[in-house]
Design an enzyme around this catalytic site. Sequence first.
Site, short mmCIF file in Angstrom:
data_model
loop_
_atom_site.label_atom_id
_atom_site.label_comp_id
_atom_site.label_asym_id
_atom_site.label_seq_id
_atom_site.Cartn_x
_atom_site.Cartn_y
_atom_site.Cartn_z
N GLY A 291 0.81 -1.22 0.00
CA GLY A 291 0.00 0.00 0.00
C GLY A 291 0.84 1.26 0.00
O GLY A 291 0.64 2.15 -0.82
N MET A 293 4.77 3.12 1.99
CA MET A 293 5.97 2.86 2.78
C MET A 293 6.42 4.13 3.50
O MET A 293 6.53 5.19 2.90
CB MET A 293 7.07 2.33 1.84
CG MET A 293 8.38 2.04 2.53
SD MET A 293 8.16 0.74 3.79
CE MET A 293 9.38 1.26 4.99
N ASN A 295 9.17 5.48 4.61
CA ASN A 295 10.54 5.99 4.60
C ASN A 295 10.64 7.37 5.24
O ASN A 295 9.82 8.23 5.00
CB ASN A 295 11.03 6.11 3.15
CG ASN A 295 10.65 4.92 2.31
OD1 ASN A 295 11.02 3.80 2.63
ND2 ASN A 295 9.86 5.15 1.28
N HIS A 327 -1.64 6.20 8.53
CA HIS A 327 -0.80 5.07 8.93
C HIS A 327 0.69 5.40 8.71
O HIS A 327 1.50 5.26 9.63
CB HIS A 327 -1.21 3.83 8.14
CG HIS A 327 -0.44 2.60 8.46
ND1 HIS A 327 -0.88 1.63 9.34
CD2 HIS A 327 0.78 2.17 8.04
CE1 HIS A 327 0.00 0.68 9.43
NE2 HIS A 327 1.04 0.97 8.65
N GLU A 328 1.03 5.82 7.52
CA GLU A 328 2.45 6.08 7.22
C GLU A 328 2.95 7.26 8.04
O GLU A 328 4.08 7.26 8.53
CB GLU A 328 2.67 6.33 5.73
CG GLU A 328 2.14 5.24 4.79
CD GLU A 328 2.53 3.83 5.18
OE1 GLU A 328 3.61 3.64 5.78
OE2 GLU A 328 1.74 2.89 4.90
N HIS A 331 3.72 6.19 11.55
CA HIS A 331 4.96 5.42 11.64
C HIS A 331 6.16 6.30 12.02
O HIS A 331 7.15 5.79 12.52
CB HIS A 331 5.28 4.74 10.30
CG HIS A 331 4.76 3.34 10.17
ND1 HIS A 331 4.86 2.41 11.18
CD2 HIS A 331 4.18 2.69 9.12
CE1 HIS A 331 4.34 1.25 10.76
NE2 HIS A 331 3.91 1.40 9.52
N1 PHE Z 1 5.74 -0.83 6.21
C1 PHE Z 1 4.70 -0.61 5.23
C2 PHE Z 1 3.47 -0.18 6.02
O1 PHE Z 1 2.84 -0.96 6.69
C3 PHE Z 1 4.33 -1.79 4.42
C4 PHE Z 1 5.36 -2.28 3.48
C5 PHE Z 1 6.10 -3.39 3.79
C6 PHE Z 1 5.56 -1.64 2.29
C7 PHE Z 1 7.05 -3.88 2.93
C8 PHE Z 1 6.48 -2.13 1.41
C9 PHE Z 1 7.22 -3.25 1.74
O2 PHE Z 1 3.12 0.93 6.06
ZN ZN Z 2 2.79 0.01 8.52
#
Ligand code: PHE
Ligand code: ZN
Length: 928
Positions: A291, A293, A295, A327-328, A331
């Site tokens: 969905g 990422m 970063n 969500h992102e 994080h």
């Molecule tokens: N960490 C991302 C998320 O949950 C999901 C994800 C995992 C995206 C692996 C790409 C590769 O928001």
């Molecule tokens: Zn996540």
Amino acid sequence: MRDANPQTIYLKDYTVPEYLIHSVGLNFALDDENTRVSSRLTLSRNPASQSKDTTLTLSGENMKLIRINLDDGTNPSGADLHLPEGLWAGQPRVNDLSKDQYLQTQDALIINQVPQQQRFVLTIENSINPKANTALEGLYLSSGMLCTQCEAEGFRKITYFLDRPDVMTLFTTTLVGDKDRYPVLLSNGNKVAQGELPDNRHWVTWEDPFNKPCYLFALVAGQLECVEDRFTTQSGRDIDLQIFVEKHDVDKCDHAMQSLKNAMLWDEQVYGREYDLDLYMIVAVSHFNMGAMENKGLNVFNTKFVLARPDTATDSDYEHIEGVIGHEYFHNWTGNRITCRDWFQLSLKEGFTVFRDQEFTGDRTSKAVKRIEDVNMLRTRQFAEDAGPLAHPIRPDAYIEINNFYTLTVYEKGAEVVRMIHTLVGADGFRKGSDLYFERHDGQAVTCDDFVNAMEAANNIDLSQFRRWYAQAGTPVLTVQQHYDPSAQTLTLTLSQNCPPTPGQALKEPLHIPVTVGLLNKDGSVAPCKLQGCGETSPKAPAVGCCPKTDEVILQLTESEQAFTFENLTEPPVVSILRGFSAPVKLVMERSLDELAFLLSYDSDTFNRWEAGQQLAGQIISGLIADWQNGRDMHVSPIMVAAIQQVLEQPWDDLSYFSLLLSLPSETYLAEQMQVVDVEAIHAAREFVLLTLAEQLEAQFQALYRNNHRDESGQFDSGAIGRRRIKNTCLSYLSKLENKPIYQLSQQQFNQAKNMTDQMAALTVIVNNPHPAKQQCLDSFYHQWQAEALVIDKWFALQASSSMPETFATVQALMQHPAFDLKNPNRVRSLIGAFSQSNPLHFHAANGRGYRFLADQIIALNTLNPQIASRMVGALTSWRRFDEGRQALIKTQLERIMTTEAISKDVYEVASKSLAVEAAGRSPLQNQ
Ligand code: PHE
Ligand code: ZN
């Protein structure tokens, strides 16, 4: 097989890293087919490591090694490889390692001897080919733009590194490229320098001031447009917000931008968390395995979760975009500032962050609706995972390929476990716990236990038994028995728990389960909820007082079986149990249809009220399934019709919730409840109920449709969303009548719709019924939307999930459609994924053609994109739930998949575990 003997990695083998990387300077000379990477690492021995090994092993795959240079300070090499001007001089340098000083293997670089006492600088030059990278992990090309995906282990496809989340490093990144080809050059952090170079090239240097693991690294380069805005934090800092998209998508970013601002404000208000850099960037890419990422400072998103305009995106798309943006963003604190020690701890960041985004969406939309949608998904998809051969705890203890563990269990059940802690300690206690967690661990890579420890310490409670939720797989069955004693005026509830065995875990220990209960009087009013012995502190009830309110209590079930007695009850009450779905369990409690109808009318808990309707429908449908299987006529009980009529006749504020009360359990959910899944019987019985309700309540559905139909476009307040939802629910009932006026109604709505919600809803009923204008509507839809990839995804998915008899032929034909592309995950999901996961009736056709078709696609995808291939195997894993004929057919295809040449670790792990003999394939209810 690519890897002749795929290795299993175990949590119990975890050891701290032998080396630390203090900083890394990365240089990229960008080119679609030959990108050169120079990485300058400052390393030292990790004092915490016990290892005596003096070699240094870095992970790396699929790259060409050009040069390694090791500078231990004794023989300074002089030249600074870090300056863009100094890039690629091509001459050997002082301190370059010779071939006998290192070993290059398929997935590692081992340097024979590195300094043990002092810091040293290792510079590695290598090259990679982004264009050839169809796995979409590492550096790859998506619609002409270069982008990266590093979680979980993609960084090792860019350069050699200590690719593990507990190695946290300061990153400085310089991107060099052609000005016309790559006008925009992005990486994490702040832009600190830029300049021009000969040959029409330019460069930009980015510096990320926060330590991070390499899985959070990102770069993006290409021809992108930028939409900008600004957010002022609670402490008064101005943050620049930028969303980068392809030129023709600039008009579809408003909602994403607003969502980002909403998320930033919410995290300040609810968790006291403020954003930490001056810049927040989001890039939307059309080729993405997941969905989105998180970063650091540079989120990369699947276009699906960014782009929206009222005419291209549905209400549910709007909601999901806000949820994923949230969500992102969340994080940044739960994942980035505090990250995972190792990948077994994935749920530390994902479970908590999903819980946070669920609450965010609930606050932004309707709490009741959001909770129901989340539980619905958990019970249909995660429960199936937990009852099948790939069942694993939210903190797994072994894996072959970590990409296979981005599961509903780690994410959704993980969020339920965090939610149970929230239930046990209350909102204020939870905030104290999260504050302590951030205070203790900012800047660290930690474990799930560290999170629970903080919650315990801040609330002075004992969660030792609760921790089993992290280690035990499987869905517990919670059985409830009630006994009313008229002379004592007490009600005793006897609760027992039992968790079925899962692979590798034959025996289960009792869990600590919060069970929220309310009681109702016969007239629907609230009955007192006074627990005997309440107020006395019991060591078995570690949380706060058991009766914070008088209309509801949270029972703490910790034993295999436990009785709870309520007093002061002058009449036998109706029990409303597991309110709000207070624990991820299967509830078993005998209920009459009348009792369920009563709860559907009177329960004050919005979740349980809906749940009563679902159980009522479920019982009715399972009776009809038996009738259908035995060739008997089907009749829908009048209790069902009366219950729905009751709902229809009440006034409702929350029209979305109202629509949910009218919706029947899905075919997939019904399948979950069956001993041996019979897809045809389920479909026939469910359709029969829909038709009966449509026939008997036609006038009400018609009136509701008319009252809520508007010529609206672009309104996204809950009123407008609710009107569309209830109206389209009515349309879907009415369409079962299959008569001319109804066909006209749906076609009219299709033709006149001013928003995608209404247009899609109309097309859905047209495609799922024998509508005479079906092909015409599909063609005109395609014609209208061929330039909008995300809308064309809907067009594919809709046809792939149709219950009409010609669907399989349609799916085969669509595979040849010029717009279909096996290299685009969104397309694969919308055609192959929708057919195999959202069309049980046709995918599970008794002749096995659906299975063969899917296996063909998996084998083709295995080489192109192992992650997507492995996801697609998911539709075959629950094969033991079907009749013998289908079992044999699915098993044959799984075995065929296992013989794939150069099978990826991803596909190998899922297919082999699906076939494993010890696999648990039965649902726990069947074992009774
Ligand atoms: N960490 C991302 C998320 O949950 C999901 C994800 C995992 C995206 C692996 C790409 C590769 O928001
Ligand atoms: Zn996540």
